[in-house]
Motif scaffolding. Structure first.
Motif, mmCIF file in Angstrom:
data_model
loop_
_atom_site.group_PDB
_atom_site.id
_atom_site.type_symbol
_atom_site.label_atom_id
_atom_site.label_comp_id
_atom_site.label_asym_id
_atom_site.label_seq_id
_atom_site.Cartn_x
_atom_site.Cartn_y
_atom_site.Cartn_z
ATOM 1 N N PHE A 138 2.177 3.623 -8.001
ATOM 2 C CA PHE A 138 0.824 4.168 -7.867
ATOM 3 C C PHE A 138 0.246 3.793 -6.507
ATOM 4 O O PHE A 138 0.540 2.729 -5.969
ATOM 5 C CB PHE A 138 -0.089 3.615 -8.971
ATOM 6 N N HIS A 139 -0.597 4.686 -5.963
ATOM 7 C CA HIS A 139 -1.188 4.455 -4.649
ATOM 8 C C HIS A 139 -2.684 4.735 -4.700
ATOM 9 O O HIS A 139 -3.108 5.884 -4.836
ATOM 10 C CB HIS A 139 -0.517 5.349 -3.599
ATOM 11 N N GLN A 140 -3.473 3.674 -4.605
ATOM 12 C CA GLN A 140 -4.923 3.760 -4.540
ATOM 13 C C GLN A 140 -5.431 2.593 -3.697
ATOM 14 O O GLN A 140 -4.697 1.637 -3.439
ATOM 15 C CB GLN A 140 -5.549 3.682 -5.941
ATOM 16 N N ASN A 141 -6.697 2.665 -3.304
ATOM 17 C CA ASN A 141 -7.271 1.603 -2.466
ATOM 18 C C ASN A 141 -7.166 0.222 -3.116
ATOM 19 O O ASN A 141 -6.766 -0.754 -2.486
ATOM 20 C CB ASN A 141 -8.742 1.903 -2.167
ATOM 21 N N GLY A 148 0.788 -1.224 0.000
ATOM 22 C CA GLY A 148 0.000 0.000 0.000
ATOM 23 C C GLY A 148 0.818 1.271 0.000
ATOM 24 O O GLY A 148 1.964 1.313 -0.448
ATOM 25 N N ASP A 149 0.230 2.329 0.559
ATOM 26 C CA ASP A 149 0.791 3.668 0.440
ATOM 27 C C ASP A 149 2.068 3.907 1.236
ATOM 28 O O ASP A 149 2.716 4.940 1.060
ATOM 29 C CB ASP A 149 -0.254 4.710 0.866
ATOM 30 N N SER A 150 2.427 2.992 2.123
ATOM 31 C CA SER A 150 3.674 3.177 2.866
ATOM 32 C C SER A 150 4.880 2.709 2.061
ATOM 33 O O SER A 150 6.018 2.883 2.489
ATOM 34 C CB SER A 150 3.624 2.403 4.197
ATOM 35 N N THR A 151 4.655 2.142 0.875
ATOM 36 C CA THR A 151 5.742 1.620 0.057
ATOM 37 C C THR A 151 6.122 2.593 -1.052
ATOM 38 O O THR A 151 5.448 3.594 -1.292
ATOM 39 C CB THR A 151 5.355 0.280 -0.591
ATOM 40 N N ASP A 152 7.195 2.235 -1.764
ATOM 41 C CA ASP A 152 7.669 3.062 -2.879
ATOM 42 C C ASP A 152 7.029 2.650 -4.196
ATOM 43 O O ASP A 152 7.572 2.931 -5.274
ATOM 44 C CB ASP A 152 9.192 2.990 -2.990
#
Length: 304
Positions: free
Chosen positions: A281-284, A274-278
């Motif tokens: 793209f970041h979405q649900n 998820g969003d804590s990674t590099d």
């Protein structure tokens, strides 16, 4: 000792929890709340299989799904924040803000990130009343309206491109003379007839009544006001990773570096999703998919 510790209660964490339950991995699931950033959205329209759902209802859906499968396999520790994860090949120790300690053979970090907030007068007052941090979630609510985008990177220009599909006009504010976004992206977005960008801007305040009505700024020393009903803030993300900074390799902005094939980190026995990674793209939906990849790999790691 648990087989797995999952940290985080957003789409990534819950997807991992459901898969862990189905695979009978003895799991400790630690989260402050359910839903992640999405709880701030008045309507999520891109969660596959659901036409539209308020962020608060989305959080309830996630929690209900996990609890329906958890049984005696997944122990849910809600209302706790992880302060530190330490350890290595012999297992990991997870310390919470309440002083509790859990040990686990593997760890999945799914704590997401928080968007860097706009910090000018009126920004706090009008958050979720015209100020938003997610075009995918909230953009369609501003159809046929004049809106502003704050930022000059790829995320800001991609947000502008999304909004141009249905908004009356989009004005992008950039604090410097140069954009950080890719030149091809800048050229393509600025070519749209309903798009304009203002450089070398210092934002002054957000104005409004019940909802946002405009944003004031200075350009070349002169204060001006732009009438808008929506302000989309894209000035960066702050990954929630401080509790693993002494354990995992992070990139320069604090994101956890992972192998996108299986979500493994640079430390054996630790995955992130998820969003804590590099990730690019970041979405649900992407976060949930990352977590499923990770759980498949964790299961193989533990049983082969």
């Amino acid at each position: 000792m648990y087989d797995l510790a999952i940290v985080g209660g957003g789409p990534a964490g819950v997807a991992a929890g459901v898969y862990a339950a189905r695979k009978k991995l003895k799991t400790i699931f630690i989260t402050e709340t359910f839903g992640g950033q999405s709880t701030e959205s008045v309507g999520i329209e891109n969660w596959i299989g659901t036409v539209k759902v308020p962020g608060t209802d989305f959080a309830k859906m996630l929690e209900e799904h996990l609890r329906a499968y958890a049984g005696e396999t997944v122990d849910i520790k809600m209302g706790s924040r992880v302060e530190k994860v330490s350890g290595g090949n012999e297992g990991f120790e997870i310390l919470t803000d309440g002083g509790e300690t859990f040990t686990s053979k593997t760890v999945l970090v799914a704590t997401g990130s928080t968007r860097r907030a706009l910090e000018i007068p009126g920004s706090l007052e009008y958050e979720n009343k015209g100020i938003t941090y997610c075009a995918s979630c909230d953009g369609p609510l501003f159809s046929d309206q004049d809106v502003a985008v704050i930022g000059g990177g790829n995320a800001a220009f991609e947000t502008a491109a999304q909004l141009l599909a249905y908004c009356k006009s989009v004005t992008l504010f950039n604090r410097s003379a140069d954009f950080k976004a890719d030149p091809v992206t800048v050229e393509k977005v600025l070519a749209h007839p309903n798009m304009r960008a203002i450089k070398n801007v210092e934002l002054v305040k957000v104005g409004g009544e019940k909802f946002v009505t405009g944003i004031s700024y200075t350009e070349n020393g002169e204060e001006k006001e732009l009438k808008v009903t929506g302000i989309f803030v894209e000035i960066g993300l702050l990954p929630t990773t401080s509790f693993v900074k002494d354990l995992l390799p992070l990139n320069k902005i604090g994101q956890i570096v992972v192998d996108p094939k299986n979500q493994r980190t640079g430390v054996d026995g630790v995955w992130a999703a998820g969003d804590s990674t590099d990730g690019l793209f970041h979405q649900n939906n992407i976060a949930a998919g990352d977590a499923v990849k990770a759980l498949e790999d964790i299961y193989m790691y533990l049983h082969t």
